[in-house]
Scaffold this motif. Structure first.
Motif, PDB file in Angstrom:
ATOM      1  N   ASP A   1      42.521  85.448  42.505  1.00 13.49           N
ATOM      2  CA  ASP A   1      43.815  85.014  43.034  1.00 13.49           C
ATOM      3  C   ASP A   1      44.236  86.008  44.108  1.00 13.49           C
ATOM      4  OD1 ASP A   1      46.417  84.269  43.574  1.00 13.49           O
ATOM      5  OD2 ASP A   1      46.960  83.978  41.467  1.00 13.49           O
ATOM      6  N   THR A   2      44.252  85.555  45.351  1.00 16.78           N
ATOM      7  CA  THR A   2      44.581  86.439  46.472  1.00 16.78           C
ATOM      8  C   THR A   2      46.023  86.273  46.950  1.00 16.78           C
ATOM      9  OG1 THR A   2      43.711  84.768  48.013  1.00 16.78           O
ATOM     10  CG2 THR A   2      42.184  86.501  47.274  1.00 16.78           C
ATOM     11  N   SER A   3      46.839  85.568  46.191  1.00 20.86           N
ATOM     12  CA  SER A   3      48.242  85.406  46.583  1.00 20.86           C
ATOM     13  C   SER A   3      48.956  86.758  46.519  1.00 20.86           C
ATOM     14  CB  SER A   3      48.937  84.391  45.679  1.00 20.86           C
ATOM     15  OG  SER A   3      48.886  84.796  44.333  1.00 20.86           O
ATOM     16  N   PRO A   4      49.998  86.951  47.352  1.00 20.46           N
ATOM     17  CA  PRO A   4      50.642  88.265  47.468  1.00 20.46           C
ATOM     18  C   PRO A   4      51.178  88.832  46.160  1.00 20.46           C
ATOM     19  CG  PRO A   4      51.378  86.782  49.214  1.00 20.46           C
ATOM     20  CD  PRO A   4      50.569  85.954  48.268  1.00 20.46           C
ATOM     21  N   ASP A   5      51.648  87.966  45.258  1.00 16.19           N
ATOM     22  CA  ASP A   5      52.255  88.458  44.022  1.00 16.19           C
ATOM     23  C   ASP A   5      51.299  88.442  42.832  1.00 16.19           C
ATOM     24  OD1 ASP A   5      52.107  85.739  44.030  1.00 16.19           O
ATOM     25  OD2 ASP A   5      54.066  85.394  43.088  1.00 16.19           O
ATOM     26  N   ALA A   6      50.009  88.192  43.091  1.00 19.22           N
ATOM     27  CA  ALA A   6      49.044  88.126  42.001  1.00 19.22           C
ATOM     28  C   ALA A   6      48.696  89.526  41.496  1.00 19.22           C
ATOM     29  CB  ALA A   6      47.770  87.429  42.469  1.00 19.22           C
ATOM     30  N   ALA A   7      48.461  89.632  40.199  1.00 18.85           N
ATOM     31  CA  ALA A   7      48.022  90.902  39.622  1.00 18.85           C
ATOM     32  C   ALA A   7      46.598  91.198  40.078  1.00 18.85           C
ATOM     33  CB  ALA A   7      48.087  90.829  38.096  1.00 18.85           C
ATOM     34  N   PRO A   8      46.256  92.481  40.244  1.00 20.22           N
ATOM     35  CA  PRO A   8      44.893  92.832  40.649  1.00 20.22           C
ATOM     36  C   PRO A   8      43.862  92.252  39.677  1.00 20.22           C
ATOM     37  CG  PRO A   8      46.332  94.755  40.737  1.00 20.22           C
ATOM     38  CD  PRO A   8      47.109  93.671  40.068  1.00 20.22           C
ATOM     39  N   GLY A   9      42.855  91.584  40.237  1.00 19.69           N
ATOM     40  CA  GLY A   9      41.796  91.032  39.400  1.00 19.69           C
ATOM     41  C   GLY A   9      42.139  89.743  38.698  1.00 19.69           C
ATOM     42  N   ALA A  10      43.296  89.151  39.012  1.00 16.74           N
ATOM     43  CA  ALA A  10      43.699  87.914  38.342  1.00 16.74           C
ATOM     44  C   ALA A  10      42.887  86.733  38.853  1.00 16.74           C
ATOM     45  CB  ALA A  10      45.186  87.653  38.561  1.00 16.74           C
ATOM     46  N   GLU A  11      42.637  85.781  37.966  1.00 16.08           N
ATOM     47  CA  GLU A  11      41.907  84.572  38.315  1.00 16.08           C
ATOM     48  C   GLU A  11      42.872  83.508  38.823  1.00 16.08           C
ATOM     49  OE1 GLU A  11      38.701  81.466  36.254  1.00 16.08           O
ATOM     50  OE2 GLU A  11      39.965  82.751  35.001  1.00 16.08           O
ATOM     51  N   THR A  12      42.410  82.705  39.774  1.00 13.07           N
ATOM     52  CA  THR A  12      43.214  81.580  40.241  1.00 13.07           C
ATOM     53  C   THR A  12      43.224  80.503  39.156  1.00 13.07           C
ATOM     54  OG1 THR A  12      42.614  82.015  42.549  1.00 13.07           O
ATOM     55  CG2 THR A  12      43.478  79.832  42.035  1.00 13.07           C
ATOM     56  N   VAL A  13      44.411  80.258  38.615  1.00 15.98           N
ATOM     57  CA  VAL A  13      44.590  79.272  37.546  1.00 15.98           C
ATOM     58  C   VAL A  13      45.805  78.429  37.893  1.00 15.98           C
ATOM     59  CG1 VAL A  13      45.035  78.934  35.071  1.00 15.98           C
ATOM     60  CG2 VAL A  13      43.615  80.852  35.833  1.00 15.98           C
ATOM     61  N   PRO A  14      45.749  77.120  37.699  1.00 11.07           N
ATOM     62  CA  PRO A  14      46.930  76.290  37.984  1.00 11.07           C
ATOM     63  C   PRO A  14      48.164  76.803  37.254  1.00 11.07           C
ATOM     64  CG  PRO A  14      45.017  74.910  37.546  1.00 11.07           C
ATOM     65  CD  PRO A  14      44.607  76.316  37.246  1.00 11.07           C
ATOM     66  N   ASP A  15      49.298  76.816  37.963  1.00  6.74           N
ATOM     67  CA  ASP A  15      50.538  77.375  37.404  1.00  6.74           C
ATOM     68  C   ASP A  15      50.927  76.728  36.083  1.00  6.74           C
ATOM     69  OD1 ASP A  15      50.757  79.070  39.551  1.00  6.74           O
ATOM     70  OD2 ASP A  15      52.160  77.803  40.654  1.00  6.74           O
ATOM     71  N   THR A  16      50.672  75.431  35.956  1.00  8.19           N
ATOM     72  CA  THR A  16      51.101  74.746  34.742  1.00  8.19           C
ATOM     73  C   THR A  16      50.084  74.852  33.600  1.00  8.19           C
ATOM     74  OG1 THR A  16      50.253  72.658  35.644  1.00  8.19           O
ATOM     75  CG2 THR A  16      52.597  73.110  35.950  1.00  8.19           C
ATOM     76  N   LEU A  17      48.911  75.429  33.885  1.00  7.83           N
ATOM     77  CA  LEU A  17      47.941  75.631  32.814  1.00  7.83           C
ATOM     78  C   LEU A  17      48.181  76.938  32.076  1.00  7.83           C
ATOM     79  CD1 LEU A  17      45.416  75.088  31.154  1.00  7.83           C
ATOM     80  CD2 LEU A  17      44.028  75.891  33.074  1.00  7.83           C
ATOM     81  N   THR A  18      48.486  77.998  32.805  1.00  6.80           N
ATOM     82  CA  THR A  18      48.612  79.328  32.195  1.00  6.80           C
ATOM     83  C   THR A  18      49.524  79.347  30.966  1.00  6.80           C
ATOM     84  OG1 THR A  18      48.146  80.398  34.316  1.00  6.80           O
ATOM     85  CG2 THR A  18      49.250  81.725  32.641  1.00  6.80           C
ATOM     86  N   PRO A  19      50.748  78.781  31.029  1.00  2.00           N
ATOM     87  CA  PRO A  19      51.605  78.815  29.831  1.00  2.00           C
ATOM     88  C   PRO A  19      51.031  78.032  28.655  1.00  2.00           C
ATOM     89  CG  PRO A  19      52.867  78.224  31.801  1.00  2.00           C
ATOM     90  CD  PRO A  19      51.422  78.124  32.163  1.00  2.00           C
ATOM     91  N   GLN A  20      50.176  77.056  28.949  1.00  2.00           N
ATOM     92  CA  GLN A  20      49.640  76.227  27.874  1.00  2.00           C
ATOM     93  C   GLN A  20      48.599  76.957  27.025  1.00  2.00           C
ATOM     94  OE1 GLN A  20      49.025  71.915  28.614  1.00  2.00           O
ATOM     95  NE2 GLN A  20      49.410  72.411  30.768  1.00  2.00           N
ATOM     96  N   VAL A  21      48.017  78.011  27.575  1.00  4.21           N
ATOM     97  CA  VAL A  21      47.029  78.762  26.796  1.00  4.21           C
ATOM     98  C   VAL A  21      47.697  79.365  25.564  1.00  4.21           C
ATOM     99  CG1 VAL A  21      45.445  80.717  26.800  1.00  4.21           C
ATOM    100  CG2 VAL A  21      45.580  79.208  28.802  1.00  4.21           C
TER     101      VAL A  21
END
Length: 321
Positions: A85-105
């Motif tokens: 995930d190269t977006s400006p607010d992404a944590a270092p080393g974070a994977e690109t995951v759909p925004d609505t999937l992450t909370p579902q984990v």
């Protein structure tokens, strides 16, 4: 709470399956509070379906505690780099995951805990390594690994018993294929006697764009399987490069020689770890009724998942009959 005996050990690649559930079911399905629950509902249905199909005595949902382990990145820096995930607010080393999937984990993990289904992880390693370790060390029950990742085909075995089979669900559970050594050998042209390890060797040669592994330039899947079939293993093939009498064309010999550093680095990246320190959330014995039925019912209501959860409860209970 009891568990049914006699069935296989079922090992599920958690992220692989809930990603597929997320993309298979419309994102517009929501909980009463508006949160998306498509992955939760689809994943819960998958687990219920697999329990019904295989009647396992034990089950573990295997997790990525590190989706891009440092040792693999050190060996092959391109490993999964395209998924960062190269977006400006992404944590270092974070994977690109759909925004609505992450909370579902987290929702999925809550449902699994209330149902009494074990999860497993290994610090600093991927789910593949958890699957590899649990499958390799099993000495009691037949093992069925369920994943949409072809790399797990390296785990198939007939000997030593018990058998290990891989249910490849890359096109969804409805079209899933069950692989043992014979099926891997027939489909990918690798030697039957060591079909699992030979598949990993073939995949190293071929490369895998989805994991950022370039493979050996000029060698595709067919050439890779032919070479592994001829020489038996990647180690023997690499040794043959320096043997003037080996059955290798000058072109192939030159390609392999040019890729020597890559092959040395990539082989341990492709091979899953089979001796990880795996921690389970609870016993892997699959119950015939939920561990916390009141909590499970409350979650089902909160997450608009009454139907999938009911199917899961029914699947657990049906193993008694």
């Amino acid at each position: 709470m009891t568990s049914a005996a006699g069935g296989p050990l079922l090992l599920l690649d958690g992220a692989s399956l809930w990603f597929r559930a997320f993309h298979a079911i419309p994102d517009k399905i929501t909980a009463p509070d508006g949160r998306s629950v498509n992955a939760l509902r689809g994943f819960t249905d998958m687990v219920a379906s697999l329990i019904t199909k295989f009647a396992p005595s034990r089950l573990v949902v295997c997790l990525d505690l590190d989706w891009r382990p440092a040792y693999r990145v050190e060996l092959v820096p391109s490993y999964k780099a395209h998924r960062l995930d190269t977006s400006p607010d992404a944590a270092p080393g974070a994977e690109t995951v759909p925004d609505t999937l992450t909370p579902q984990v987290d929702m999925i993990l809550e449902v699994l805990a209330a149902a009494g289904i074990a999860t497993g992880g290994a610090e600093g390693l991927e789910a593949d390594d958890v699957l590899g370790t649990l499958a390799t060390r099993e000495r009691t029950d037949e093992v069925i690994v369920v994943s949409g990742d072809r790399d797990l085909l390296q785990l198939v075995r007939d000997e030593p018993t018990p058998q290990v089979r891989v249910l490849y669900a890359g096109r969804g559970l409805a079209k899933a294929e069950l692989f043992g050594p014979a099926e891997v050998s027939a489909k990918y042209g690798v030697p039957l006697r060591n079909a699992g390890p030979a598949y990993a060797d073939m995949a190293t040669l071929r490369g895998d764009a989805s994991d950022g592994l370039p493979g050996v330039a000029g060698i595709g899947e067919k050439s890779a399987s032919t070479l592994i079939s001829r020489f038996g293993s990647l180690e023997a093939l690499v040794a043959a490069v320096e043997d003037p009498d080996a059955d290798l064309s000058q072109t192939v010999r030159a390609r392999l020689r040019a890729a020597e550093d890559y092959l040395k680095a990539a082989a341990p990246v492709v091979r899953v770890v089979c001796d990880a320190e795996v921690t389970l959330s609870r016993s892997d014995a699959l119950p015939t009724e939920p561990a916390d039925p009141d909590r499970l019912r409350a979650l089902a209501t909160a997450y608009n998942a009454e139907s999938p959860v009911t199917r899961l409860i029914t699947a657990l209970a049906a193993r008694l009959s």
